[in-house]
Design an enzyme around this catalytic site. Sequence first.
Site, PDB file in Angstrom:
ATOM      1  N   LEU A 178       0.798  -1.226   0.000  1.00 21.48           N
ATOM      2  CA  LEU A 178       0.000   0.000   0.000  1.00 21.48           C
ATOM      3  C   LEU A 178       0.827   1.271   0.000  1.00 21.48           C
ATOM      4  O   LEU A 178       0.355   2.308  -0.453  1.00 21.48           O
ATOM      5  CB  LEU A 178      -0.949   0.013   1.210  1.00 21.48           C
ATOM      6  CG  LEU A 178      -2.029  -1.062   1.256  1.00 21.48           C
ATOM      7  CD1 LEU A 178      -2.982  -0.788   2.405  1.00 21.48           C
ATOM      8  CD2 LEU A 178      -2.788  -1.151  -0.063  1.00 21.48           C
ATOM      9  N   THR A 229      -3.518   5.755   5.082  1.00 22.25           N
ATOM     10  CA  THR A 229      -2.233   5.209   4.627  1.00 22.25           C
ATOM     11  C   THR A 229      -1.215   6.325   4.431  1.00 22.25           C
ATOM     12  O   THR A 229      -0.062   6.219   4.841  1.00 22.25           O
ATOM     13  CB  THR A 229      -2.408   4.413   3.316  1.00 22.25           C
ATOM     14  OG1 THR A 229      -3.250   3.290   3.557  1.00 22.25           O
ATOM     15  CG2 THR A 229      -1.060   3.923   2.788  1.00 22.25           C
ATOM     16  N   GLU A 233       2.359   7.017   6.325  1.00 17.51           N
ATOM     17  CA  GLU A 233       3.644   7.087   5.613  1.00 17.51           C
ATOM     18  C   GLU A 233       4.322   8.446   5.809  1.00 17.51           C
ATOM     19  O   GLU A 233       5.552   8.524   5.906  1.00 17.51           O
ATOM     20  CB  GLU A 233       3.450   6.800   4.123  1.00 17.51           C
ATOM     21  CG  GLU A 233       2.940   5.405   3.801  1.00 17.51           C
ATOM     22  CD  GLU A 233       3.821   4.300   4.342  1.00 17.51           C
ATOM     23  OE1 GLU A 233       5.020   4.548   4.615  1.00 17.51           O
ATOM     24  OE2 GLU A 233       3.307   3.187   4.526  1.00 17.51           O
ATOM     25  N   HIS A 236       6.344   8.363   8.870  1.00 20.87           N
ATOM     26  CA  HIS A 236       7.707   7.855   8.633  1.00 20.87           C
ATOM     27  C   HIS A 236       8.584   8.933   7.997  1.00 20.87           C
ATOM     28  O   HIS A 236       9.755   9.095   8.352  1.00 20.87           O
ATOM     29  CB  HIS A 236       7.663   6.640   7.704  1.00 20.87           C
ATOM     30  CG  HIS A 236       7.142   5.395   8.347  1.00 20.87           C
ATOM     31  ND1 HIS A 236       7.562   4.954   9.569  1.00 20.87           N
ATOM     32  CD2 HIS A 236       6.233   4.481   7.901  1.00 20.87           C
ATOM     33  CE1 HIS A 236       6.938   3.815   9.865  1.00 20.87           C
ATOM     34  NE2 HIS A 236       6.128   3.516   8.872  1.00 20.87           N
ATOM     35  N   HIS A 242       7.002   2.695  13.652  1.00 20.69           N
ATOM     36  CA  HIS A 242       5.788   1.950  13.965  1.00 20.69           C
ATOM     37  C   HIS A 242       5.630   1.891  15.476  1.00 20.69           C
ATOM     38  O   HIS A 242       6.614   1.789  16.218  1.00 20.69           O
ATOM     39  CB  HIS A 242       5.873   0.531  13.396  1.00 20.69           C
ATOM     40  CG  HIS A 242       5.770   0.495  11.903  1.00 20.69           C
ATOM     41  ND1 HIS A 242       6.533  -0.336  11.129  1.00 20.69           N
ATOM     42  CD2 HIS A 242       4.989   1.211  11.048  1.00 20.69           C
ATOM     43  CE1 HIS A 242       6.225  -0.153   9.847  1.00 20.69           C
ATOM     44  NE2 HIS A 242       5.295   0.785   9.784  1.00 20.69           N
ATOM     45  N   ASP A 295      -8.371   1.873   8.557  1.00 18.55           N
ATOM     46  CA  ASP A 295      -8.442   3.331   8.611  1.00 18.55           C
ATOM     47  C   ASP A 295      -9.444   3.840   9.642  1.00 18.55           C
ATOM     48  O   ASP A 295      -9.192   4.835  10.337  1.00 18.55           O
ATOM     49  CB  ASP A 295      -8.824   3.883   7.230  1.00 18.55           C
ATOM     50  CG  ASP A 295      -7.627   3.956   6.295  1.00 18.55           C
ATOM     51  OD1 ASP A 295      -6.594   3.330   6.617  1.00 18.55           O
ATOM     52  OD2 ASP A 295      -7.722   4.629   5.249  1.00 18.55           O
TER      53      ASP A 295
END
Length: 705
Positions: A178, A229, A233, A236, A242, A295
Amino acid sequence: MFFFAHWSYAQTDRCGAVNHHRDDHRMAPVQGFESWMLEKQRVLAEQFPQRNAADPMEIPVVFHIIHNGEAIGSGKNISDEQILSQLEVLNEDFQRQNEDAINTRQQFLSVAADFGIKFVMAKQDPEGNATNGITRTQTDITSFGINSSAQTALKSLSYWNSEDYLNIWVANLSGQLLGYASWPETDIPGPGAPSAPTEDGVVIDFTVCGSNAKGNFPTIDPTYNLGRTLSHEIGHFFGLLHIWGDGGCGVDDFCGDTPDQSSQTTTSCDQLQDNPPFSCETLDQYENFMDYTPDACMNMFTADQKSRVEVVLEFSPRRASLLSSPGLVEPNFEDNAIRLVAIPSPKSVSCAAAMPLVLEVRNVGTNEVNSMMVELTFGEYEAQNTIENLKLAPGENKILSTTLLGLPEGEKELTAIVTRVNNEDNDAIVVGRLKKTILVDQSEAEMPFYTAFNSASIVSEGWIPFPENSNNQWEGGQTTDQEWAALLRSGSTMVNHLISPLILLSETDSLTITFETQRTVSGTSETDLNLWISNDCGASETLIYSANSSDLKPSEEHKKWVRHYVDISPFQEQEVRLDFACANPNGGTLYLREFRIFEKGKHQLKAELEESIILDPQKDDILPRFVLSTSGSLPIQYALVYELEEEGPIYLKLMAMDGRLLQQYQKQNTLQGSIPIDLNNLASGYYLLEINSLKGRTVKRLFQP
């Protein structure tokens, strides 16, 4: 490594950031990065004890939509409305304005945080033109994986300067992947470098871009349908891990307000509400955006996560520069405005103590520009330079040689900022910033010059791979036959350079470079290797040799290496630097070894062996004449000259000293003649030549200079 984990929910790889960094070989070691983070958090707290800004920090984003020719709004070519719904989700999540924030459980309300970040569609593109922050690029590639070559293939299709824009690539990702993101840049020394600038950003699958809560978008995945999503990301991208630390209860995400968690959370929202997970003797914070829940279960970041992001936005170069990006400014500039387009000189690698600063500028205002002031910093060097009599019309570009820079040895960042135009302050100052990393190396080597590339460290042999942070730079490695060489792996469209030390050439009119290449075949992309030479410390270069894909790989199966010859006699008595330049997008691995420069006169060789070769001592039969000859100049050519007593076959085998077969030749029904023996594509050393005929067998030892 704390990122390395693999998870699936309904056979879906929610986040590939871990595998992305593993494949990239560039993740900073845990201890190094966290030491950097702790130190910068301390500095930030001392400098800004109260950081409650009224206005959010703005980040310019560009969505690169990669499709296969579908109409806008169908398939992979998702609509503008779907993209804008994703932008709305980001701003809600990072400012804690999301409607489902009310679902944060009581235990975690006190640590839920507003990051104070606003994502803005870029208002101007890298050329200063108006944009809506969306690009659309058609390609024949139907899906993209996460290995380095796939990443490069995707990101090379469309890219904006990562110092000024958060690049978000939206494409069809292979398998069930994803998304994934690049890790922030730091000043940690050693191998913990980030991704190359041209590959810095976030990648997500087109089926998880946007929110079905904000519109009817049929392509969106039913489970990952609220745009979380990309929130995950971008976490990060700003340095968040995580929440379970990619390990068990003993592994941390370095945020004190996210309880230890044994693993990622993968169950549905209904199950989580009915039976909240409890691990590591604490309640799991499954609603955190950095977990793996669907989500609809996600709704919060924490205060400690916010602290990490603040450090990254303050001290990580390619994150901090986003806050003053030209992409945040409408392109209707003031009357007087200059854009810095490029810094052609100094080159990225230089050896001079002083070099001219050359700027390419563009008038992006409405008035003719007659003067401008540029502020320069290079290491400890700081200066202001006023350039007059420009007569630069609106929309016109010009190359300007401005001043002489003093260049201390080492790698430093050169920054140029336009502060005044036509004797007025540049109100659109953000259009006038440009940065460039320059390595000044003045190490010197003398003739005869030789490098075998026979270790993992090509730097220790005096060579410089550049750019240092390239995703696919030159490095030391071994071939499939365990032979050492300098190598460039497949996967980069960026031109990567392998630069020699300074070499003082001999006083002779006969100078030659030789080197050997080998290329493994993968894919169909062409690979060109260019050899440049500079005699002015890199200010300018001359192309002296070029080889394409077919030139780099041996044409005959029994040969393993191709030897190349380059005449550099015109550069005698000069101090030069050599530069192997190559992009290798999908052409297998390119190997380079046995680089040498020598005077041809010293290597002229006349190697004749006028002797009888006894084939069978019992019968006293002989092969009357055996001669190895050379041309006396490069390339060296050997030949076996033979005369047989009776017509028949003759066989030759050229072998390594350990008996490995390298080449073989044969002639049938022959009485006399010659057979050429090619040693030019073999390394210097001893070899065995085996001769067989009807009369018997003999072996001779040969030496290749």
